[in-house]
Design an enzyme around this catalytic site. Structure first.
Site, PDB file in Angstrom:
ATOM      1  N   ASP A 262     -29.396   6.334  18.667  1.00  0.00           N
ATOM      2  CA  ASP A 262     -28.356   7.362  18.637  1.00  0.00           C
ATOM      3  C   ASP A 262     -28.828   8.645  17.980  1.00  0.00           C
ATOM      4  OD1 ASP A 262     -28.352   5.914  16.162  1.00  0.00           O
ATOM      5  OD2 ASP A 262     -26.376   6.707  15.692  1.00  0.00           O
ATOM      6  N   HIS A 263     -30.090   8.680  17.557  1.00  0.00           N
ATOM      7  CA  HIS A 263     -30.678   9.891  16.997  1.00  0.00           C
ATOM      8  C   HIS A 263     -31.829  10.433  17.851  1.00  0.00           C
ATOM      9  CE1 HIS A 263     -28.640   9.972  12.973  1.00  0.00           C
ATOM     10  NE2 HIS A 263     -28.314   8.769  13.417  1.00  0.00           N
TER      11      HIS A 263
ATOM     12  N   ASP B 220     -29.213   9.470   8.444  1.00  0.00           N
ATOM     13  CA  ASP B 220     -28.289   8.408   8.041  1.00  0.00           C
ATOM     14  C   ASP B 220     -28.569   7.917   6.622  1.00  0.00           C
ATOM     15  OD1 ASP B 220     -27.167   8.641  10.512  1.00  0.00           O
ATOM     16  OD2 ASP B 220     -27.764   6.670  11.243  1.00  0.00           O
TER      17      ASP B 220
ATOM     18  N   HIS C 247     -33.646   5.362  15.303  1.00  0.00           N
ATOM     19  CA  HIS C 247     -32.504   4.752  15.970  1.00  0.00           C
ATOM     20  C   HIS C 247     -32.109   5.525  17.226  1.00  0.00           C
ATOM     21  CE1 HIS C 247     -31.144   2.419  12.129  1.00  0.00           C
ATOM     22  NE2 HIS C 247     -32.100   1.790  12.801  1.00  0.00           N
TER      23      HIS C 247
ATOM     24  N   HIS D 137     -23.426  11.548  11.010  1.00  0.00           N
ATOM     25  CA  HIS D 137     -22.208  10.932  11.516  1.00  0.00           C
ATOM     26  C   HIS D 137     -20.969  11.508  10.843  1.00  0.00           C
ATOM     27  CE1 HIS D 137     -24.017   7.572  13.840  1.00  0.00           C
ATOM     28  NE2 HIS D 137     -24.984   7.674  12.946  1.00  0.00           N
TER      29      HIS D 137
ATOM     30  N   HIS E 130     -35.181   9.611  12.075  1.00  0.00           N
ATOM     31  CA  HIS E 130     -35.533   8.192  12.146  1.00  0.00           C
ATOM     32  C   HIS E 130     -35.395   7.712  13.586  1.00  0.00           C
ATOM     33  CE1 HIS E 130     -31.147   8.086  11.639  1.00  0.00           C
ATOM     34  NE2 HIS E 130     -31.121   6.799  11.957  1.00  0.00           N
TER      35      HIS E 130
ATOM     36  N   HIS F 200     -32.367   3.222   4.757  1.00  0.00           N
ATOM     37  CA  HIS F 200     -31.683   2.932   6.019  1.00  0.00           C
ATOM     38  C   HIS F 200     -32.698   2.366   7.011  1.00  0.00           C
ATOM     39  CE1 HIS F 200     -28.708   3.343   9.183  1.00  0.00           C
ATOM     40  NE2 HIS F 200     -29.521   4.111   9.888  1.00  0.00           N
TER      41      HIS F 200
END
Length: 254
Positions: A56-57, A126, A54, A164, A52, A109
């Site tokens: 942080d990915h 996530d 985001h 995570h 996805h 998400h």
């Protein structure tokens, strides 16, 4: 094959699955540093898989492409991931060297979230965490529960590789929801022991999650009763149970 979680930021994992020669698929590189460090030890990325959009990915993708400009980047059909070279969606198959992954749409998400399943591994991003699930930033309770149901239907020996290290905090919530669950108590102790070293609590077998994760157990009497108590009303519809659990978890502090 060697599965390795590369820690990133405070609690992210970048997953790598490599062969004996060090060639690897890299999943959700939120930052480039851990992958570049692994490359110094012999890892050779041959593809990036993104679940996805985001940051942080995907935040490390540009730097990795600067190092390896021919890397294919498999990602959902979402303009917020401009680095994608191959757009994939539900029912597609990703074939890279000896690897083959099925793509599953798992919105909730985010609206375009996907997961990759292959070789006994589930890269769930996530959507599904150990003893938890992702927040619903863009999706609905119906979408998220449907996504979790899809993942729960995979073979029980599937290894869940999520994005995570949330297991310890998730265990604290799960124990409040389902305090008499013996399997959950064992999993929580395992998590505490692992984090005291510290070691990653992942991957985890899907069978364990089916026995312990309240978000996969919305049909269990104990989970339904706890959600009803938190909501202040009797809940019978499984979507309502899930939604109540997710609202409860959003405000939960151990």
């Amino acid at each position: 094959m060697r599965l390795q979680p590369l820690p990133a930021f405070e609690d992210n994992y970048i997953w790598t699955l490599s062969d004996a020669s060090g060639r690897a698929v890299v999943v959700d590189p939120g930052e480039a540093g851990p992958v570049l460090a692994a490359a110094e030890e012999g890892l050779t990325p041959i593809a990036l898989l993104l679940t996805h959009h985001h940051a942080d990915h995907i935040g490390g993708v540009d730097a990795l492409l600067a190092r390896w400009p021919d890397l294919p980047v498999y990602a959902p059909d979402d303009p917020r991931i401009p680095q994608a070279t191959v757009r994939v969606g539900d029912g597609d198959t990703v074939e890279i060297a000896q690897w083959r992954f099925d793509v599953l749409a798992v919105p909730g998400h985010t609206r375009s979230h996907i997961a990759f399943h292959g070789h006994g591994h589930l890269f769930s991003g996530d959507t599904l965490f150990s003893l938890g699930c992702g927040r619903m930033f863009e999706g609905t309770a119906v979408q998220m529960l449907t996504s979790l149901d899809r993942l729960a239907a995979l073979p029980a020996d599937t290894l869940v590789c999520c994005g995570h290290e949330y297991s310890r905090s998730n265990a604290a919530f799960a124990r409040v929801v389902d305090p008499d669950n013996a399997a959950l108590r064992r999993r929580e102790q395992e998590i505490l022991d692992m984090r005291s070293v510290p070691r990653p609590t992942l991957p985890v077998a899907l069978a364990s999650e089916l026995a312990c994760n309240p978000f996969l157990r919305v049909d269990a009497d104990a989970v339904r009763a706890a959600a009803s108590h938190a909501a202040g009303t009797a809940l019978t519809d499984r979507v309502d149970v899930f939604a109540a659990l997710r609202r409860w978890k959003d405000g939960f502090r151990a």
